[in-house]
Design a protein around this motif. Structure first.
Motif, short mmCIF file in Angstrom:
data_model
loop_
_atom_site.label_atom_id
_atom_site.label_comp_id
_atom_site.label_asym_id
_atom_site.label_seq_id
_atom_site.Cartn_x
_atom_site.Cartn_y
_atom_site.Cartn_z
N ALA A 7 19.66 -56.91 -57.32
CA ALA A 7 19.70 -55.93 -58.41
C ALA A 7 19.47 -56.55 -59.78
O ALA A 7 19.24 -55.83 -60.74
CB ALA A 7 21.04 -55.20 -58.40
N SER A 8 19.54 -57.87 -59.89
CA SER A 8 19.32 -58.57 -61.17
C SER A 8 20.25 -58.07 -62.26
O SER A 8 19.88 -57.96 -63.43
CB SER A 8 17.86 -58.43 -61.63
OG SER A 8 16.96 -58.83 -60.63
N GLU A 9 21.48 -57.74 -61.90
CA GLU A 9 22.42 -57.14 -62.86
C GLU A 9 22.72 -58.05 -64.04
O GLU A 9 22.76 -57.59 -65.19
CB GLU A 9 23.72 -56.77 -62.15
CG GLU A 9 23.55 -55.60 -61.20
CD GLU A 9 24.83 -55.25 -60.46
OE1 GLU A 9 25.83 -56.01 -60.59
OE2 GLU A 9 24.83 -54.24 -59.75
N ARG A 10 22.93 -59.34 -63.80
CA ARG A 10 23.26 -60.24 -64.91
C ARG A 10 22.07 -60.45 -65.83
O ARG A 10 22.25 -60.63 -67.04
CB ARG A 10 23.76 -61.58 -64.37
CG ARG A 10 25.09 -61.47 -63.64
CD ARG A 10 25.62 -62.83 -63.24
NE ARG A 10 25.95 -63.62 -64.41
CZ ARG A 10 26.14 -64.94 -64.40
NH1 ARG A 10 26.04 -65.62 -63.27
NH2 ARG A 10 26.45 -65.59 -65.50
N GLY A 12 19.65 -58.18 -66.36
CA GLY A 12 19.40 -56.94 -67.08
C GLY A 12 18.00 -56.38 -66.89
O GLY A 12 17.64 -55.36 -67.49
N GLU A 13 17.19 -57.03 -66.10
CA GLU A 13 15.85 -56.56 -65.74
C GLU A 13 15.48 -57.17 -64.40
O GLU A 13 16.11 -58.13 -63.96
CB GLU A 13 14.82 -56.93 -66.81
CG GLU A 13 14.63 -58.42 -66.99
CD GLU A 13 13.59 -58.77 -68.05
OE1 GLU A 13 12.38 -58.70 -67.74
OE2 GLU A 13 14.00 -59.10 -69.18
N CYS A 14 14.48 -56.62 -63.75
CA CYS A 14 14.07 -57.12 -62.44
C CYS A 14 13.56 -58.55 -62.56
O CYS A 14 12.59 -58.82 -63.27
CB CYS A 14 12.98 -56.22 -61.87
SG CYS A 14 12.34 -56.77 -60.29
N LYS A 15 14.22 -59.49 -61.89
CA LYS A 15 13.82 -60.91 -61.96
C LYS A 15 12.36 -61.11 -61.58
O LYS A 15 11.64 -61.86 -62.22
CB LYS A 15 14.67 -61.75 -61.01
CG LYS A 15 16.08 -61.97 -61.42
CD LYS A 15 16.80 -62.87 -60.41
CE LYS A 15 18.27 -62.96 -60.71
NZ LYS A 15 18.97 -63.86 -59.79
N ALA A 16 11.94 -60.45 -60.51
CA ALA A 16 10.59 -60.67 -60.00
C ALA A 16 9.51 -60.26 -60.98
O ALA A 16 8.40 -60.79 -60.96
CB ALA A 16 10.40 -59.92 -58.69
N LEU A 17 9.83 -59.31 -61.87
CA LEU A 17 8.84 -58.80 -62.81
C LEU A 17 8.99 -59.38 -64.21
O LEU A 17 8.24 -59.01 -65.11
CB LEU A 17 8.90 -57.27 -62.85
CG LEU A 17 8.61 -56.59 -61.50
CD1 LEU A 17 8.68 -55.08 -61.64
CD2 LEU A 17 7.26 -57.04 -60.94
N ALA A 18 9.94 -60.29 -64.40
CA ALA A 18 10.07 -60.96 -65.69
C ALA A 18 8.79 -61.73 -65.98
O ALA A 18 8.23 -62.38 -65.08
CB ALA A 18 11.27 -61.91 -65.67
N LEU A 19 8.32 -61.63 -67.21
CA LEU A 19 7.04 -62.24 -67.57
C LEU A 19 7.18 -63.65 -68.13
O LEU A 19 8.10 -63.95 -68.89
CB LEU A 19 6.32 -61.36 -68.59
CG LEU A 19 5.92 -59.96 -68.11
CD1 LEU A 19 5.26 -59.18 -69.25
CD2 LEU A 19 5.00 -60.03 -66.90
N ALA A 69 22.01 -55.40 -50.44
CA ALA A 69 23.28 -55.73 -51.09
C ALA A 69 24.11 -56.72 -50.29
O ALA A 69 25.08 -57.29 -50.81
CB ALA A 69 24.09 -54.46 -51.35
N ASP A 70 23.74 -56.95 -49.03
CA ASP A 70 24.45 -57.92 -48.19
C ASP A 70 24.03 -59.36 -48.46
O ASP A 70 24.58 -60.28 -47.87
CB ASP A 70 24.22 -57.61 -46.70
CG ASP A 70 24.91 -56.32 -46.28
OD1 ASP A 70 25.80 -55.85 -47.01
OD2 ASP A 70 24.53 -55.77 -45.23
N PRO A 183 20.02 -63.69 -69.18
CA PRO A 183 19.03 -63.70 -70.26
C PRO A 183 18.81 -65.09 -70.86
O PRO A 183 17.69 -65.43 -71.23
CB PRO A 183 19.65 -62.74 -71.29
CG PRO A 183 20.44 -61.78 -70.46
CD PRO A 183 21.03 -62.63 -69.36
N ALA A 184 19.86 -65.91 -70.93
CA ALA A 184 19.71 -67.27 -71.44
C ALA A 184 18.80 -68.10 -70.53
O ALA A 184 17.99 -68.91 -71.01
CB ALA A 184 21.07 -67.94 -71.57
#
Length: 196
Positions: A7-10, A12-19, A69-70, A183-184
């Motif tokens: 879910a990439s909750e920490r 705040g955006e989808c990890k796979a689509l981070a640019l 989620a597992d 985010p860091a």
């Protein structure tokens, strides 16, 4: 296979689509690992399935893990079913900047060791005289079958403990140690492209 189901909750955006310099981590991993196997790279998706489906590189396949989620182990179990009889190269999107050279070196080392059916191969870097192992990793086709015997939420090291042989290949790419989680972390990884 690319593990991109969380879910990439920490973050705040989808990890796979981070640019990173205009290209997503998903694109970069799919391109870097494209020459590893005989079949199209498989993306295991979950929480962000629709967004990943829309952004999927043309040469990739995608599968929805309903049990995302597992944890990662459930994604590997799904990949094992979809790629029955194949060894698995597992690349989590947490390490989005791994180079093609790492994948190529893993593929060469795997072939050199005759593709052991119960084997485990991971890249490592030397840091202050000690080996630090990272991702992606390769597991043999018979070892992959044992993922179904692991308990829900079991870490990958539980499967590693059953491997024979345990193999490593030395590399110089510190991206194998990345952990894109916050985010860091994203700022830190993007900084690698600041002078490009």
């Amino acid at each position: 296979m690319i593990l991109a189901a969380g879910a990439s909750e920490r973050l705040g955006e989808c990890k796979a689509l981070a640019l990173f310099a205009g290209r997503s981590g998903l694109e970069r991993l799919a391109e870097a690992g494209a020459g590893f196997g005989d079949v199209a790279p498989l993306v295991i998706a979950g929480a962000h399935f629709e967004a990943l489906l829309e952004a999927l590189p043309a040469h990739c396949e995608i599968a929805l893990n309903p049990h995302w989620a597992d944890g990662r182990t459930s994604g590997i179990a799904l990949a094992r079913k979809l790629r029955a009889g194949f060894d698995l190269c597992i690349a989590p999107v947490d390490c989005p900047l791994v180079s093609r050279e790492v994948f190529d070196n893993l593929a060469a080392a795997w072939r050199e060791h005759a593709r052991p059916a119960e084997g485990w191969l991971a890249p490592y870097v030397e840091v202050h005289g000690a080996r630090r192992f990272g991702h992606p990793l390769v597991i043999g086709r018979e070892l992959a079958q044992r993922v179904d015997t692991l308990e829900k939420n079991a870490p990958l090291r539980a499967l590693r403990a059953q491997a024979n042989p345990l193999l490593g290949v030395r590399c110089t790419d510190l991206a194998i140690l990345d952990d894109l989680d916050t985010p860091a972390d994203l700022v830190r990884l993007r900084a690698r492209f600041a002078h490009d």
